[in-house]
Structures are given as C-alpha cells and as structure tokens.
Write a protein that holds these residues in place. Structure first.
Motif, PDB file in Angstrom:
ATOM      1  N   CYS A  64     -11.380   3.520  -6.852  1.00  8.76           N
ATOM      2  CA  CYS A  64     -10.156   3.521  -6.041  1.00  8.76           C
ATOM      3  C   CYS A  64      -9.025   4.128  -6.852  1.00  8.76           C
ATOM      4  CB  CYS A  64      -9.782   2.094  -5.608  1.00  8.76           C
ATOM      5  SG  CYS A  64     -10.706   1.459  -4.177  1.00  8.76           S
ATOM      6  N   SER A  65      -7.856   4.116  -6.287  1.00 10.41           N
ATOM      7  CA  SER A  65      -6.657   4.623  -6.946  1.00 10.41           C
ATOM      8  C   SER A  65      -5.610   3.518  -7.017  1.00 10.41           C
ATOM      9  CB  SER A  65      -6.106   5.827  -6.188  1.00 10.41           C
ATOM     10  OG  SER A  65      -7.073   6.853  -6.106  1.00 10.41           O
ATOM     11  N   GLY A  66      -4.532   3.778  -7.701  1.00 13.08           N
ATOM     12  CA  GLY A  66      -3.464   2.789  -7.804  1.00 13.08           C
ATOM     13  C   GLY A  66      -2.311   3.332  -8.618  1.00 13.08           C
ATOM     14  N   THR A  67      -1.347   2.460  -8.911  1.00 11.65           N
ATOM     15  CA  THR A  67      -0.112   2.892  -9.559  1.00 11.65           C
ATOM     16  C   THR A  67       0.374   1.829 -10.529  1.00 11.65           C
ATOM     17  OG1 THR A  67       0.468   3.856  -7.409  1.00 11.65           O
ATOM     18  CG2 THR A  67       2.164   3.896  -9.104  1.00 11.65           C
ATOM     19  N   MET A  68       0.820   2.256 -11.689  1.00 10.55           N
ATOM     20  CA  MET A  68       1.466   1.338 -12.635  1.00 10.55           C
ATOM     21  C   MET A  68       2.871   1.024 -12.127  1.00 10.55           C
ATOM     22  SD  MET A  68      -0.857   0.828 -14.942  1.00 10.55           S
ATOM     23  CE  MET A  68       0.170  -0.145 -16.062  1.00 10.55           C
ATOM     24  N   ILE A  69       3.152  -0.267 -11.950  1.00  8.30           N
ATOM     25  CA  ILE A  69       4.475  -0.674 -11.472  1.00  8.30           C
ATOM     26  C   ILE A  69       5.299  -1.341 -12.569  1.00  8.30           C
ATOM     27  CG2 ILE A  69       3.850  -0.757  -9.031  1.00  8.30           C
ATOM     28  CD1 ILE A  69       3.488  -3.788  -9.326  1.00  8.30           C
ATOM     29  N   ASP A  70       4.706  -1.559 -13.716  1.00 10.53           N
ATOM     30  CA  ASP A  70       5.423  -1.903 -14.934  1.00 10.53           C
ATOM     31  C   ASP A  70       4.491  -1.600 -16.094  1.00 10.53           C
ATOM     32  OD1 ASP A  70       3.699  -4.116 -15.209  1.00 10.53           O
ATOM     33  OD2 ASP A  70       5.138  -5.509 -14.348  1.00 10.53           O
ATOM     34  N   ALA A  71       4.818  -2.080 -17.279  1.00 16.11           N
ATOM     35  CA  ALA A  71       4.044  -1.683 -18.457  1.00 16.11           C
ATOM     36  C   ALA A  71       2.625  -2.204 -18.452  1.00 16.11           C
ATOM     37  CB  ALA A  71       4.760  -2.166 -19.719  1.00 16.11           C
ATOM     38  N   SER A 240      -7.878   4.710  -1.672  1.00 13.74           N
ATOM     39  CA  SER A 240      -7.408   3.357  -1.367  1.00 13.74           C
ATOM     40  C   SER A 240      -6.666   2.761  -2.551  1.00 13.74           C
ATOM     41  CB  SER A 240      -8.589   2.444  -1.027  1.00 13.74           C
ATOM     42  OG  SER A 240      -8.986   2.613   0.295  1.00 13.74           O
ATOM     43  N   GLY A 241      -5.582   2.076  -2.258  1.00 15.68           N
ATOM     44  CA  GLY A 241      -4.762   1.464  -3.286  1.00 15.68           C
ATOM     45  C   GLY A 241      -3.764   2.409  -3.905  1.00 15.68           C
ATOM     46  N   GLY A 242      -3.914   3.706  -3.631  1.00 17.85           N
ATOM     47  CA  GLY A 242      -3.035   4.700  -4.231  1.00 17.85           C
ATOM     48  C   GLY A 242      -1.675   4.751  -3.572  1.00 17.85           C
ATOM     49  N   PRO A 243      -0.732   5.436  -4.205  1.00 18.89           N
ATOM     50  CA  PRO A 243       0.661   5.399  -3.767  1.00 18.89           C
ATOM     51  C   PRO A 243       0.996   6.373  -2.654  1.00 18.89           C
ATOM     52  CG  PRO A 243       0.481   6.757  -5.703  1.00 18.89           C
ATOM     53  CD  PRO A 243      -0.904   6.196  -5.457  1.00 18.89           C
ATOM     54  N   ASN A 244       1.958   5.961  -1.856  1.00 21.43           N
ATOM     55  CA  ASN A 244       2.649   6.838  -0.918  1.00 21.43           C
ATOM     56  C   ASN A 244       4.125   6.754  -1.270  1.00 21.43           C
ATOM     57  OD1 ASN A 244       0.559   7.656   1.389  1.00 21.43           O
ATOM     58  ND2 ASN A 244       0.117   5.585   0.689  1.00 21.43           N
ATOM     59  N   PHE A 245       4.624   7.842  -1.852  1.00 19.15           N
ATOM     60  CA  PHE A 245       5.996   7.881  -2.332  1.00 19.15           C
ATOM     61  C   PHE A 245       6.926   8.425  -1.249  1.00 19.15           C
ATOM     62  CE2 PHE A 245       3.530   8.562  -6.321  1.00 19.15           C
ATOM     63  CZ  PHE A 245       3.981   7.449  -7.031  1.00 19.15           C
TER      64      PHE A 245
END
Length: 290
Positions: A64-71, A240-245
């Motif tokens: 899947c995909s995803g995004t770092m939202i903090d460190a 899935s799980g990846g960002p939509n900016f």
C-alpha cells in the motif's frame, strides 16, 4: 498515479495483485509523472508467513501507500494493516523506487524476506482504527504505523505532510473545493490493460503523482475525478492509504487518503477525509493536530 489506488481490497488481496504486477511505473499511465520531490510519501512493506513454519517470514512485498505526518507516524488505510497472518510485520520505505530496491535486495539476500525488507524500509508497529470496518457512511478505514524516528531520519529527509484543520473541507464547501488544485500520489499500479489472459494492472512500486479534480463531498468522503479528458490521472491498486493533497490557502494540505474506486481504475477515487471528528479522534493519540 494510475487510477484509483488499492480500492477496497484487503491488504492480503492487495499483495496478491502486486505479486502479479510488473516492476515498472506506477499510478495512471496517463497524465502522471514521477514524484521524487514528495519525500513524505512512502510505501507500506509487509513480511509474512504462509507455510508450515511461522517462525520466519517467507514473503515480502510492498502492499500500500501512505504519508509521514510527523517524524515517526506513517498514515495509511486500515484495510492495508488488517486481515493478515498473525506474524505479519510492517515496514515503511520512503524510497522513490521501492520495487527496484526489493528486487536488488532479493539478489543480495536470497530466501531472506526479513533482510530484503530491512534493505529498503524501517520496521514499525501498526495501529488500525479499532472500529474498522465501520458502516458505509464511515468505514473507519484509517491506520498509522509508528516508527523509530531516529532510524527513519538516518535514512531519509522529508517534511511531514500538513493535516487539515477541523472541518476545513466543510468550510470550503463544494465550490471552494472545486477551485483548489488536487494531486494524488502513491506507488500503485496502472489502470487496467487488456492482454491474452484478460485484464491486468501493470506497474507499481514507484512513487508517482497525478492531478485529480474535485467531484463530491460527503460526511466522511471526498470523491475525486480521475478522467483523462479533463487532464486528470488517478490512483489504482496499491495506492490505498496514499495521500490526496489539496492546495488550501497557499499550502499543500493532506486532505484525504485513498480508499477505493472503480475496479478498472478509470473514473473516481473515493478518499477518506482527514478533517472529520472521527478521523481526528483516531489520529490525536499519535500526532499533533492543527
């Protein structure tokens, strides 16, 4: 990206799709481009066992995909981190080409999925929404992977994504959301391609991006158009799980995460809002909210 990222498939099903995908490009083949600058966007890598010896993993793949939202917090979808064998281990990679890294690691560490995963990713602990799967109105399809910040920082440089403030998408409303620029990103496969054995979804494992446009806003969902004639790309299996900016007030905001869409990955990306009370309540223990 290709079309509608991982859709509403389980993580195990996602892995099965990826096992047959070609190790080339990702996201839609139309109106898409590589995204080396989106260093906060990563791939979820899993190791697991499916034979009679559960002590050691015998499978590894990005799923899947995803995004770092903090460190130390990687945001993804709950269907990516549930319904796995008990010995699954999750890792996160912020490499641009995760598939190439896994291919190289397989040659260096044949028969050792754990070493292959460690070559491209950092291991963490997944926390899925406790009420997933919820009703269709709000499936609670959200999860995070908590990572050792020092290990992540030692391998990659990135600026964490900016989350939206509470109710920000409601404040903008459909007209306001239609006026902003939207971008989907991730590592997913391409839209369906016809072949001798039927339709396949080639590609995957490379971080890509594509423009999308606003379609509709619901209590828990943002629907985004991926139609090529409008200049859009989109998400597909593995996204899935990846960002939509969305660019809001001049800032790139992680407005929603990809969850589902149409199976050929042509038309609509159905994404989970991150400005709702439910999403924010889940995220609050793991990261500081704006």
């Amino acid at each position: 990206m290709t079309s509608v990222r991982a859709l509403t498939v389980t993580a195990a099903a996602c892995a099965a799709v990826l096992a047959t995908a070609l190790p080339s490009s990702a996201i839609n083949s139309y109106n898409a481009a590589p995204a080396p600058e989106r260093t906060e966007v990563g791939a979820l890598v899993a190791t697991w066992d499916d034979d009679a010896d559960p002590a050691t993993p015998d499978r590894v793949d990005w799923v899947c995909s995803g995004t770092m939202i903090d460190a130390d917090t990687f945001l993804t979808a709950a269907h990516c981190t549930t319904d796995w064998p008990d010995n699954v281990r999750f890792h996160v990679s912020l490499d641009q080409d995760v598939q190439a890294g896994l291919d190289a690691a397989a040659k260096r560490h044949p028969g050792d999925p754990a070493a292959q995963a460690a070559a491209v990713a950092v291991e963490g602990t997944a926390h899925s929404h406790p009420d997933y799967p919820g009703p269709a109105s709000d499936t609670r399809d959200i999860s995070v992977v908590q990572l050792p910040a020092a290990k992540v920082a030692a391998r990659w440089s990135f600026t964490p994504a900016t989350l939206p403030t509470a109710g920000r998408l409601d404040t903008l409303g459909p007209r306001g959301l239609d006026a902003v620029d939207w971008t989907v990103a991730g590592y997913g496969t391409q839209e369906a391609a016809n072949g001798p054995g039927g339709q396949t979804h080639p590609g995957g494992g490379v971080r890509m991006k594509a423009p999308v446009s606003f379609d509709a806003l619901n209590a828990s969902w943002v629907r985004l158009a991926m139609t090529a004639p409008q200049g859009n790309g989109g998400a597909c299996y593995g996204d899935s799980g990846g960002p939509n900016f969305a660019v809001i007030d001049g800032r790139r905001v992680l407005a929603s995460t990809t969850v589902t869409g149409d199976s050929p990955c042509y038309a609509t990306n159905v994404t989970y809002r991150l400005d709702t009370p439910g999403a924010r309540a889940f995220l609050a223990p793991f990261t500081r909210l704006p």
